[in-house]
Scaffold this active site. Structure first.
Site, PDB file in Angstrom:
ATOM      1  N   CYS A   1       0.880  -1.178   0.000  1.00  0.00           N
ATOM      2  CA  CYS A   1       0.000   0.000   0.000  1.00  0.00           C
ATOM      3  C   CYS A   1       0.914   1.223   0.000  1.00  0.00           C
ATOM      4  O   CYS A   1       2.103   1.092  -0.301  1.00  0.00           O
ATOM      5  CB  CYS A   1      -0.978  -0.029   1.180  1.00  0.00           C
ATOM      6  SG  CYS A   1      -0.230   0.072   2.817  1.00  0.00           S
ATOM      7  N   GLY A   2       0.394   2.388   0.345  1.00  0.00           N
ATOM      8  CA  GLY A   2       1.219   3.596   0.272  1.00  0.00           C
ATOM      9  C   GLY A   2       2.459   3.508   1.138  1.00  0.00           C
ATOM     10  O   GLY A   2       3.579   3.740   0.689  1.00  0.00           O
ATOM     11  N   GLY A  12      -0.552   0.263   6.843  1.00  0.00           N
ATOM     12  CA  GLY A  12      -1.949  -0.161   6.968  1.00  0.00           C
ATOM     13  C   GLY A  12      -2.119  -1.627   6.630  1.00  0.00           C
ATOM     14  O   GLY A  12      -2.814  -2.376   7.341  1.00  0.00           O
TER      15      GLY A  12
HETATM   16  C1  RB5 Z   1      -4.042   5.241   0.822  1.00  0.00           C
HETATM   17  O1  RB5 Z   1      -4.060   6.590   0.493  1.00  0.00           O
HETATM   18  C2  RB5 Z   1      -3.043   5.002   1.958  1.00  0.00           C
HETATM   19  O2  RB5 Z   1      -3.582   5.466   3.153  1.00  0.00           O
HETATM   20  C3  RB5 Z   1      -2.694   3.553   2.046  1.00  0.00           C
HETATM   21  O3  RB5 Z   1      -2.165   3.130   0.843  1.00  0.00           O
HETATM   22  C4  RB5 Z   1      -1.652   3.169   3.083  1.00  0.00           C
HETATM   23  O4  RB5 Z   1      -0.528   3.968   3.016  1.00  0.00           O
HETATM   24  C5  RB5 Z   1      -2.135   2.982   4.450  1.00  0.00           C
HETATM   25  O5  RB5 Z   1      -1.393   2.561   5.355  1.00  0.00           O
END
Ligand code: RB5
Length: 153
Positions: free
Chosen positions: A67-68, A72
Site C-alpha cells: 500500500c502507500g 496499513g
Molecule cells: C491510501 O491513500 C493510503 O492510506 C494507504 O495506501 C496506506 O498507506 C495505508 O497505510
C-alpha cells in the site's frame, strides 16, 4: 522456488504491484493477484483480508501486500489468524524476518521505497527459509498470543 505465492495492493501501490509481478514473471515464479485491479480508490483492509484468508486456508504459503506506506496493510494482516506479516524497507530485515520470525506475509510501501529495492526485498523474502530450532519456540509463542489475548479480553 516451490512456494505458492499471493500478491495484493490498494490503489496507492498498484504501480508497484505491477513492477513486482513483472519481476516474478521474469523469473517464472507463479502467483495469484488478489487485486486491486484498477487505480480507483479502495480500502486496503479488504485486500489484506482477501489475501490472508487464502493463506490461512492453505491456498498459498506466502503473500506480498503493498500500500502507500505498507503500514496499513501490515496492521490489517497481523489481525488475521495465522498471519505473521513483516513490514520491510531493507533487505536485512527481509532476510531475518524469514530466518527468525517465519514471516508469511511481506508488506512494503510504494511511497517509501523504490521498485528496484522492493524487488530485491521480495526476492530475499521468498527465497529465504526459516531456521527453526529455538526460533520456532518463539514463533509458537507469537501465535499463541492470538488465543491468549482474546481469552483475557
Ligand atoms: C491510501 O491513500 C493510503 O492510506 C494507504 O495506501 C496506506 O498507506 C495505508 O497505510
Amino acid at each position: 522456488m516451490n512456494k505458492k505465492l499471493a500478491i495484493a495492493s490498494d490503489h496507492a501501490a498498484l504501480d508497484l504491484k505491477k513492477e513486482l509481478m513483472k519481476h516474478l514473471d521474469d523469473q517464472g515464479i507463479e502467483y495469484v493477484d488478489y487485486g486491486t485491479y484498477t487505480s480507483d480508490s479502495c480500502n486496503y483492509p479488504d485486500y489484506a483480508e482477501k489475501l490472508c484468508t487464502e493463506i490461512y486456508k492453505g491456498t498459498h504459503d506466502m503473500g506480498i501486500l503493498v500500500c502507500g506506506t505498507g503500514i496499513g496493510m501490515s496492521m490489517a494482516a497481523n489481525k488475521c489468524k495465522g498471519i505473521r506479516a513483516a513490514l520491510c524497507s531493507d533487505t536485512f530485515s527481509a532476510r531475518f524476518t524469514r530466518l527468525r520470525n517465519d514471516a508469511n506475509v511481506l508488506c512494503m510501501g510504494a511511497r517509501t521505497i523504490g521498485a528496484g529495492l522492493a524487488c530485491d526485498i521480495m526476492d530475499i523474502f521468498i527465497k529465504t527459509e526459516f531456521e527453526g530450532g529455538r526460533h520456532k519456540t518463539r514463533v509458537d509463542m507469537i501465535m499463541a498470543l492470538e488465543d491468549k489475548l482474546s481469552k483475557n479480553s
